[in-house]
Design a protein around this motif. Sequence first.
Motif, PDB file in Angstrom:
ATOM      1  N   UNK A 126       7.173  -7.612   0.895  1.00  0.00           N
ATOM      2  CA  UNK A 126       6.472  -7.296   2.139  1.00  0.00           C
ATOM      3  C   UNK A 126       4.971  -7.124   1.897  1.00  0.00           C
ATOM      4  N   UNK A 127       4.175  -7.439   2.900  1.00  0.00           N
ATOM      5  CA  UNK A 127       2.714  -7.309   2.769  1.00  0.00           C
ATOM      6  C   UNK A 127       2.263  -5.853   2.742  1.00  0.00           C
ATOM      7  N   UNK A 128       3.000  -4.978   3.424  1.00  0.00           N
ATOM      8  CA  UNK A 128       2.545  -3.596   3.565  1.00  0.00           C
ATOM      9  C   UNK A 128       3.342  -2.604   2.714  1.00  0.00           C
ATOM     10  N   UNK A 129       4.599  -2.902   2.433  1.00  0.00           N
ATOM     11  CA  UNK A 129       5.444  -1.959   1.709  1.00  0.00           C
ATOM     12  C   UNK A 129       5.462  -2.269   0.217  1.00  0.00           C
ATOM     13  N   UNK A 130       5.466  -1.230  -0.572  1.00  0.00           N
ATOM     14  CA  UNK A 130       5.514  -1.395  -2.028  1.00  0.00           C
ATOM     15  C   UNK A 130       6.963  -1.441  -2.506  1.00  0.00           C
ATOM     16  N   UNK A 131       7.258  -2.231  -3.518  1.00  0.00           N
ATOM     17  CA  UNK A 131       8.627  -2.284  -4.054  1.00  0.00           C
ATOM     18  C   UNK A 131       8.883  -1.128  -5.020  1.00  0.00           C
ATOM     19  N   UNK A 132       9.028   0.077  -4.478  1.00  0.00           N
ATOM     20  CA  UNK A 132       9.254   1.246  -5.339  1.00  0.00           C
ATOM     21  C   UNK A 132      10.404   2.097  -4.781  1.00  0.00           C
ATOM     22  N   UNK A 133      10.924   3.009  -5.591  1.00  0.00           N
ATOM     23  CA  UNK A 133      12.075   3.811  -5.153  1.00  0.00           C
ATOM     24  C   UNK A 133      11.801   4.645  -3.897  1.00  0.00           C
ATOM     25  N   UNK A 134      10.608   5.175  -3.748  1.00  0.00           N
ATOM     26  CA  UNK A 134      10.296   6.004  -2.581  1.00  0.00           C
ATOM     27  C   UNK A 134      10.405   5.186  -1.291  1.00  0.00           C
TER      28      UNK A 134
END
Length: 142
Positions: free
Chosen positions: A62-70
């Motif tokens: 996604x352009x806005x969301x980070x690929x992290x656990x949170x």
Amino acid sequence: EQALLHIESQGFWLAWSGLLLAMLAQLALRRADLWGLLPEWAIFMAMNLYMLVQCLRHNIWDRRLEPNPRTNAIASAVLGAVLLPVTAVTFVRNAGRADAGILLLAVCFAALPAALCFAVLQLMAHTYRRKRERAENAPDEE
């Protein structure tokens, strides 16, 4: 070309949202006939699978969301929060009563997809990061 891509993207998300809302409304507003939802569910899952495979294939996130656990936990919690009232209403209508056992069952049926969603998002994020690192560390071809 950009305008067409934007229109197609909005059309996809409109169809995706519409199918999801239609299925949730059908479950919540009438006695659950899961076989009656099969065509919508099949189309919805095909759309999801297509997007998942293509995004992983092209290593797109996604352009806005980070690929992290949170972020993945928040998205999964939103799914659980949307499913909880739908499953609760569906189970209460089908059982004809609202007791602790029925409500606990509804919570489980909302929590299970949320947990599965979190696991899939984590796996996708790991795959995305691994492919991105490989691409960044690959020698330049000239």
